[in-house]
Design an enzyme around this catalytic site. Structure first.
Site, short mmCIF file in Angstrom:
data_model
loop_
_atom_site.label_atom_id
_atom_site.label_comp_id
_atom_site.label_asym_id
_atom_site.label_seq_id
_atom_site.Cartn_x
_atom_site.Cartn_y
_atom_site.Cartn_z
N ASP A 1 -54.58 14.00 0.50
CA ASP A 1 -54.18 14.54 -0.81
C ASP A 1 -54.56 16.01 -0.98
OD1 ASP A 1 -53.57 11.81 -1.32
OD2 ASP A 1 -55.61 11.47 -2.05
N GLU B 1 -45.99 10.26 -8.26
CA GLU B 1 -47.41 10.60 -8.44
C GLU B 1 -47.67 11.98 -7.84
OE1 GLU B 1 -49.84 7.86 -6.16
OE2 GLU B 1 -48.39 7.82 -4.53
#
Length: 546
Positions: free
Chosen positions: A14, A187
């Site tokens: 991420d 997301e």
């Protein structure tokens, strides 16, 4: 120079990338591992150096009791108004209908800290990022969670204005600006203002082999005003099963001083057993989700495109204005425990290393035996990432158990339900012995049992070694540090992969670690002494390594 992907190997998921003047910074998720948020810096996008983690105190982060793969999800690093802004999420529930979480904000004028006490933002959804608009207004952009079983749990991307005077969000300004595509699970949003457009980068498809990154844009920040990039997705490996890199998607955009563009994304490098298809199963990612960087160009209609196609490439041209950055050739580590604080490569689970766990310095790490490796509350273990498919790790331990409830040694660990352990312990037949055990989906297996290896009387130290060889790994022991004996147990490395854990759990985000542990669940706190630890990498495709 060429960027070789992944640029941050081994559990660096991420990525949030920014540039401040001539220096690039990447922040990565750390989940239940402490300290929270992993930071690297570079001036060339090729060579990266590890920085101190910002969330290094329980004031900033307290994860005691967090479930495995809870904790820090997708931090966002930005720079504005002369300081660094870090938004991070502490997730308390992983499985089931709910994702209870809190989003926080901390700031620092120096990337190495100190970081301010956290400001609580909200719990609307994870993957929150802070957008600094040209008019000095600021907005929190985030995934939105819906627990209702008759709705999809990923309820679009919400934008909420942040008041810099009160340092609080303004809930009345919240609106859904993008609902994603039919792929769902939208997301990981990051918002940018470029050439009069607001560009929203968001992940979809889940952080597995169906993962992808999409781009949408709008002239305003009004509700539902964003249109999706045609001929997308922007980045995916769903349709490139033969690619060295897989799962690319969730990430962030950055420009260079001379105006080139790059995109940092999570990625994985699955491997296969010889009898397995390359497409189903797609493979086993023991190194977890790593960070790759792809070059970006803009088409004639103002949409970003990955150079080389939406599957990305392993080798990428470095920026033309790159400044050569000195960095280690690999991630090998020798720790003789001379310092009175742990080396920057070490991590603990959920809480910081403390006197309850043990102490370090003067050439020794002393761990006080506490809960088992299945314990999510009280555990004496330090561990570091697997960062290559082929490596050896070695340690030397002194331990005097008087019960089978006492164990100390070397572990390969994914989470509380998936790990193995070579350790000194005690049994009723031989007294002090060596055992190898594995926890696989929460099922514990002792491999040696009554044939546990006897530690001869008068032997004070035992040396342990683990050898990771991509698909498998093994353990060895020595009583003098020179003559090694292989323990006849070959373990399947896939058990320590995201993809294996995914089959039975909603928390599958962290990759494999190797570390040192002391267990005494009898409660007598028997102490183990470790004199050194060495982690030596042999690379990613070192098939000739013995």
């Amino acid at each position: 120079m060429k960027i070789k992907n992944p640029v941050l190997p081994g559990f660096n998921a991420d990525p949030s990338i920014i540039r401040v003047e001539d220096t690039y910074y990447i922040a990565n998720s750390t989940f239940e591992w402490f300290p929270g948020v992993r930071l690297h810096e570079s001036k060339d996008l090729v060579h990266w150096n590890l920085l101190p983690s910002p969330l290094s105190t329980t004031t900033l982060l307290d994860m005691k009791g967090n479930p495995s793969s809870g904790g820090i999800w997708a931090p966002d690093l930005s720079y504005a108004d002369g300081k660094f802004w870090l938004v991070y999420t502490d997730v308390k529930v992983v499985d089931g209908a709910f994702k209870d979480m809190t989003n926080y904000l901390t700031t620092a004028t120096d990337i190495k800290g100190p970081w301010t006490d956290p400001i609580k933002l909200n719990g609307v959804g994870f993957d929150a990022s802070l957008f600094h608009d040209e008019d000095n207004r600021k907005y929190l952009v985030q995934q939105t969670w819906d627990h209702r079983e008759y709705h999809h749990p990923f309820d679009g991307i919400t934008l909420t204005e942040f008041d810099t005077q009160t340092m609080k969000l303004k809930p009345d300004t919240a609106r859904t600006i993008y609902r994603g595509t039919a792929v769902k699970l939208v997301e990981g949003p990051h918002l940018y203002k470029i050439n009069g457009y607001y560009y929203l980068f968001a992940a979809e498809g889940g952080t597995v082999f169906t993962h992808q990154e999409v781009v949408a844009r709008s002239k305003t920040l009004e509700a539902d005003s964003f249109e999706t990039e045609p001929d997308g997705p922007f980045l995916t490996n769903f349709d490139t099963p033969n690619s060295y890199l897989q799962k690319q998607g969730h990430g962030a955009l950055v420009d260079t001083p001379s105006g080139e563009w790059y995109y940092a994304s999570l990625a994985a490098r699955p491997w296969h057993h010889p009898n397995e298809s390359i497409t189903d199963p797609r493979g086993w990612s023991t190194l977890g989700r790593e960070t790759s960087i792809q070059k970006v160009e803009w088409d004639q209609d103002g949409w970003p495109r990955i150079v080389g196609g939406h599957g990305g490439t392993t080798y990428v041209d470095a920026p033309k204005d790159a400044i050569l950055t000195e960095a280690p050739n690999d991630h090998s580590q020798i720790d003789d425990f001379q310092d009175e604080k742990l080396d920057i490569n070490w991590n603990t689970l959920r809480v910081p290393f403390s006197s309850q766990m043990g102490r370090v310095g003067n050439g020794q790490l002393k761990l006080i035996g506490r809960g088992s490796l299945a314990n999510c509350h009280d555990l004496s273990m330090i561990a570091r990432r697997w960062q290559a498919f082929y490596f050896d790790a070695v340690t030397k331990v002194k331990f005097s158990p008087f019960s089978y409830q006492q164990m100390a040694g070397l572990t390969n660990y994914y989470n509380d339900k998936h790990w193995s352990f070579v350790f000194v312990t005690w049994n009723e037949i031989n007294g002090t012995v060596i055992e190898v055990a594995e926890n696989n989906r929460g099922v514990y297996t002792s491999y040696l049992k009554d044939a546990a290896i006897n530690v001869p009387e008068g032997i004070e130290y035992v040396w342990f070694k683990t050898k990771a060889r991509k698909q498998t790994y093994t353990y060895e022991y020595s009583f003098d540090g020179n003559n090694w004996q292989t323990i006849p147990v070959t373990l399947n490395a896939a058990v320590l992969s995201d993809d294996y854990v995914l089959q039975t759990s909603g928390g599958f985000f962290t990759g494999a670690f190797v570390g040192l542990a002391a267990v005494d669940y009898s409660g007598y706190e028997t102490e183990a002494q470790f004199d050194f630890f060495e982690y030596k990498e042999y690379g990613d495709e070192a098939d000739s390594v013995k």
